[in-house]
Design a protein around this motif. Structure first.
Motif, mmCIF file in Angstrom:
data_model
loop_
_atom_site.group_PDB
_atom_site.id
_atom_site.type_symbol
_atom_site.label_atom_id
_atom_site.label_comp_id
_atom_site.label_asym_id
_atom_site.label_seq_id
_atom_site.Cartn_x
_atom_site.Cartn_y
_atom_site.Cartn_z
ATOM 1 N N GLY A 34 34.926 41.279 32.836
ATOM 2 C CA GLY A 34 33.686 40.641 33.310
ATOM 3 C C GLY A 34 33.376 39.393 32.520
ATOM 4 N N GLY A 35 34.405 38.639 32.168
ATOM 5 C CA GLY A 35 34.220 37.482 31.298
ATOM 6 C C GLY A 35 33.837 36.213 32.006
ATOM 7 N N ASN A 36 33.568 36.292 33.304
ATOM 8 C CA ASN A 36 33.318 35.062 34.055
ATOM 9 C C ASN A 36 31.852 34.709 34.208
ATOM 10 O OD1 ASN A 36 33.735 37.471 35.945
ATOM 11 N ND2 ASN A 36 32.614 36.048 37.264
ATOM 12 N N ASN A 37 30.937 35.617 33.829
ATOM 13 C CA ASN A 37 29.513 35.253 33.922
ATOM 14 C C ASN A 37 28.695 36.090 32.953
ATOM 15 O OD1 ASN A 37 28.881 37.783 35.163
ATOM 16 N ND2 ASN A 37 29.398 36.947 37.168
ATOM 17 N N GLY A 38 27.424 35.726 32.835
ATOM 18 C CA GLY A 38 26.479 36.498 32.044
ATOM 19 C C GLY A 38 26.895 36.722 30.607
ATOM 20 N N VAL A 39 26.643 37.926 30.123
ATOM 21 C CA VAL A 39 26.964 38.287 28.742
ATOM 22 C C VAL A 39 28.452 38.168 28.489
ATOM 23 C CG1 VAL A 39 26.999 40.213 27.099
ATOM 24 C CG2 VAL A 39 24.951 39.770 28.444
ATOM 25 N N LEU A 55 43.102 35.068 24.238
ATOM 26 C CA LEU A 55 41.858 35.671 24.707
ATOM 27 C C LEU A 55 41.921 35.751 26.224
ATOM 28 C CD1 LEU A 55 38.895 36.607 24.456
ATOM 29 C CD2 LEU A 55 38.229 34.202 24.208
ATOM 30 N N TYR A 56 41.863 36.967 26.750
ATOM 31 C CA TYR A 56 41.900 37.163 28.199
ATOM 32 C C TYR A 56 40.493 37.168 28.770
ATOM 33 C CZ TYR A 56 46.859 38.426 28.110
ATOM 34 O OH TYR A 56 48.235 38.409 27.961
ATOM 35 N N LEU A 57 40.242 36.232 29.665
ATOM 36 C CA LEU A 57 39.005 36.228 30.441
ATOM 37 C C LEU A 57 39.315 36.984 31.731
ATOM 38 C CD1 LEU A 57 36.691 33.144 31.122
ATOM 39 C CD2 LEU A 57 37.037 34.975 32.772
ATOM 40 N N ALA A 63 39.278 31.965 41.247
ATOM 41 C CA ALA A 63 38.152 31.042 41.430
ATOM 42 C C ALA A 63 37.039 31.335 40.432
ATOM 43 C CB ALA A 63 37.615 31.144 42.858
ATOM 44 N N LYS A 64 36.757 32.627 40.174
ATOM 45 C CA LYS A 64 35.725 32.988 39.206
ATOM 46 C C LYS A 64 36.147 32.559 37.798
ATOM 47 C CE LYS A 64 33.886 36.920 41.832
ATOM 48 N NZ LYS A 64 32.521 36.378 42.014
ATOM 49 N N TYR A 65 37.413 32.748 37.474
ATOM 50 C CA TYR A 65 37.932 32.310 36.174
ATOM 51 C C TYR A 65 37.798 30.796 36.032
ATOM 52 C CZ TYR A 65 41.574 30.774 32.874
ATOM 53 O OH TYR A 65 42.267 30.152 31.871
ATOM 54 N N ASP A 66 38.232 30.058 37.056
ATOM 55 C CA ASP A 66 38.188 28.594 36.992
ATOM 56 C C ASP A 66 36.768 28.094 36.781
ATOM 57 O OD1 ASP A 66 40.924 28.465 37.382
ATOM 58 O OD2 ASP A 66 40.772 28.114 39.544
ATOM 59 N N VAL A 81 42.787 30.673 26.329
ATOM 60 C CA VAL A 81 42.028 31.622 27.145
ATOM 61 C C VAL A 81 42.762 31.817 28.466
ATOM 62 C CG1 VAL A 81 39.812 32.163 28.215
ATOM 63 C CG2 VAL A 81 39.877 30.876 26.070
ATOM 64 N N ALA A 82 43.336 32.986 28.650
ATOM 65 C CA ALA A 82 44.164 33.271 29.814
ATOM 66 C C ALA A 82 43.384 34.032 30.872
ATOM 67 C CB ALA A 82 45.384 34.084 29.388
ATOM 68 N N PHE A 83 43.790 33.874 32.120
ATOM 69 C CA PHE A 83 43.179 34.590 33.244
ATOM 70 C C PHE A 83 43.864 35.940 33.431
ATOM 71 C CE2 PHE A 83 43.498 35.211 38.014
ATOM 72 C CZ PHE A 83 42.269 35.837 38.139
ATOM 73 N N LEU A 84 43.052 36.963 33.655
ATOM 74 C CA LEU A 84 43.565 38.279 34.025
ATOM 75 C C LEU A 84 42.751 38.784 35.206
ATOM 76 C CD1 LEU A 84 45.595 40.537 33.190
ATOM 77 C CD2 LEU A 84 43.677 41.614 32.002
ATOM 78 N N GLU A 85 43.409 39.002 36.326
ATOM 79 C CA GLU A 85 42.721 39.478 37.520
ATOM 80 C C GLU A 85 42.527 40.986 37.448
ATOM 81 O OE1 GLU A 85 43.165 39.384 42.410
ATOM 82 O OE2 GLU A 85 44.667 38.406 41.135
ATOM 83 N N LEU A 86 41.311 41.431 37.738
ATOM 84 C CA LEU A 86 41.012 42.856 37.660
ATOM 85 C C LEU A 86 39.818 43.192 38.539
ATOM 86 C CD1 LEU A 86 41.194 45.717 36.420
ATOM 87 C CD2 LEU A 86 39.808 44.875 34.506
ATOM 88 N N ASP A 87 40.016 44.190 39.391
ATOM 89 C CA ASP A 87 38.933 44.788 40.168
ATOM 90 C C ASP A 87 38.813 46.225 39.699
ATOM 91 O OD1 ASP A 87 37.187 45.900 41.962
ATOM 92 O OD2 ASP A 87 38.339 45.393 43.762
ATOM 93 N N LEU A 88 37.764 46.535 38.961
ATOM 94 C CA LEU A 88 37.609 47.860 38.369
ATOM 95 C C LEU A 88 37.369 48.950 39.403
ATOM 96 C CD1 LEU A 88 35.463 46.809 35.314
ATOM 97 C CD2 LEU A 88 37.679 47.958 35.167
ATOM 98 N N ALA A 89 37.062 48.565 40.634
ATOM 99 C CA ALA A 89 36.848 49.551 41.688
ATOM 100 C C ALA A 89 38.152 49.962 42.365
ATOM 101 C CB ALA A 89 35.873 49.003 42.729
ATOM 102 N N SER A 90 39.284 49.510 41.822
ATOM 103 C CA SER A 90 40.598 49.835 42.376
ATOM 104 C C SER A 90 41.539 50.210 41.251
ATOM 105 C CB SER A 90 41.163 48.636 43.145
ATOM 106 O OG SER A 90 42.549 48.765 43.349
#
Length: 319
Positions: A34-39, A55-57, A63-66, A81-90
């Protein structure tokens, strides 16, 4: 004392200042979900300033990472800072993300399970769990389980390895039965969204306690960031419930934290002097040790949640 945090990061009279007190991280590999917004984004930005090895965001899309990286690069233009795609609901997405980390790194020092959902209408994850519990707890539990061998290997080499699970004071509205295993594989439509959310946040704390007990070489904590102005609050307001509007009125009167302020306790728990952070503890702003409710202190409940989680993951092929 560790509890003396600041609201203004340039005010030296307070004890903790992320710019000064986060140590050099050049030997560290760090993952923030959840590194793309908020806390989460604020956490990534502050960590990126201290030269992590990698550091993995973690976000649900490129698009959210960018979008997040615009602010990250402005604060730390040379950070890795590297991108890691993740959907925790899957679970399939969780497995794919964990496999990428395991294939690309020979160490993992800090895992910050920050992502979460709140106030959603009844729904289920791809594996059929109530959407809050499945995303906030089950997804992170599997992610942690898959990364645990690398975390343990890093700790065996003498490194200071930490797991941080973001919880919430919302744990206090969890069901009196603490968690409802006979209902978790359903939308729990008859249960208020805040109660469903609270159940998942209690699980985050209990999971942290049991992780700390079973794997003492890793420093594991749970953190409440405070009442923070983030997209999670937007999710809550979208319910248009009386509780949501009452909370908005309360926030207007009592004040609400910025995402950077909300990240302070996470940053402290992840990087402060190890002997001053208690393994298995639950912290609230600003780094205040919270004994919590009887449910939080219930070691047998923590074990029951652990056993339930392991049994469910095994059902899906993750023994």
């Amino acid at each position: 004392m560790p509890g003396n945090f600041l609201l203004n990061p340039v005010d030296d009279k307070y004890h903790y200042n992320p710019d000064k007190d986060i140590p050099d991280l050049s030997s560290k590999v760090i993952v923030v979900t959840g590194g793309n917004n908020g806390v989460g984004k604020a956490t990534v930005i502050e960590l990126a300033k201290h030269n992590p090895q990698r550091l993995y965001l973690v976000a649900r899309s490129q698009a959210k990472y960018d979008q997040a990286m615009v602010d990250v690069r402005a604060a730390a233009p040379t950070a890795n800072v590297a991108f890691l795609e993740l959907d925790l609901a899957s679970f399939a997405s969780v497995k794919k993300a964990a496999d990428r980390i395991l294939a690309s790194n020979d160490r993992l020092d800090i895992l910050i399970n920050n992502a979460g959902v709140m106030g959603l209408p009844p729904g289920q994850t791809k594996e059929g769990y109530e959407i809050h519990f499945g995303t906030n707890h089950m997804g992170h539990a599997l992610f942690t389980k898959l990364l645990l061998p690398l975390l343990l290997k890093t700790a065996e080499g003498g490194a200071d390895v930490r797991i941080l699970n973001l919880s919430s004071e919302g744990n206090m509205v969890a069901p009196k039965q603490s968690f409802l295993p006979d209902q978790l594989s359903s939308p729990m439509s008859d249960t208020h969204s805040y109660v469903r959310y609270g159940q998942s946040k209690l699980a985050n704390i209990l999971f942290s306690r049991e992780l700390a007990r079973r794997y003492p070489s890793i420093l594991t904590t749970a953190v409440h960031p405070g009442r923070v102005a983030t997209p999670l609050l937007d999710q809550m307001m979208a319910t248009r419930s009386f509780t949501a509007y009452a909370q908005k009125a309360f926030d207007a009167l009592s004040g609400i934290l910025t995402p950077v302020q909300g990240a302070y306790t996470s940053l402290w728990a992840a990087t402060w002097k190890r002997d001053e952070v208690q393994n298995g503890a639950y912290y609230a702003p600003w780094g205040k040790l919270m004994p919590g409710s009887k449910q939080i202190q219930d070691a047998e409940l923590a074990k029951r949640l652990w056993d339930y989680t392991e049994q469910e993951l095994k059902k899906h092929g993750y023994a």
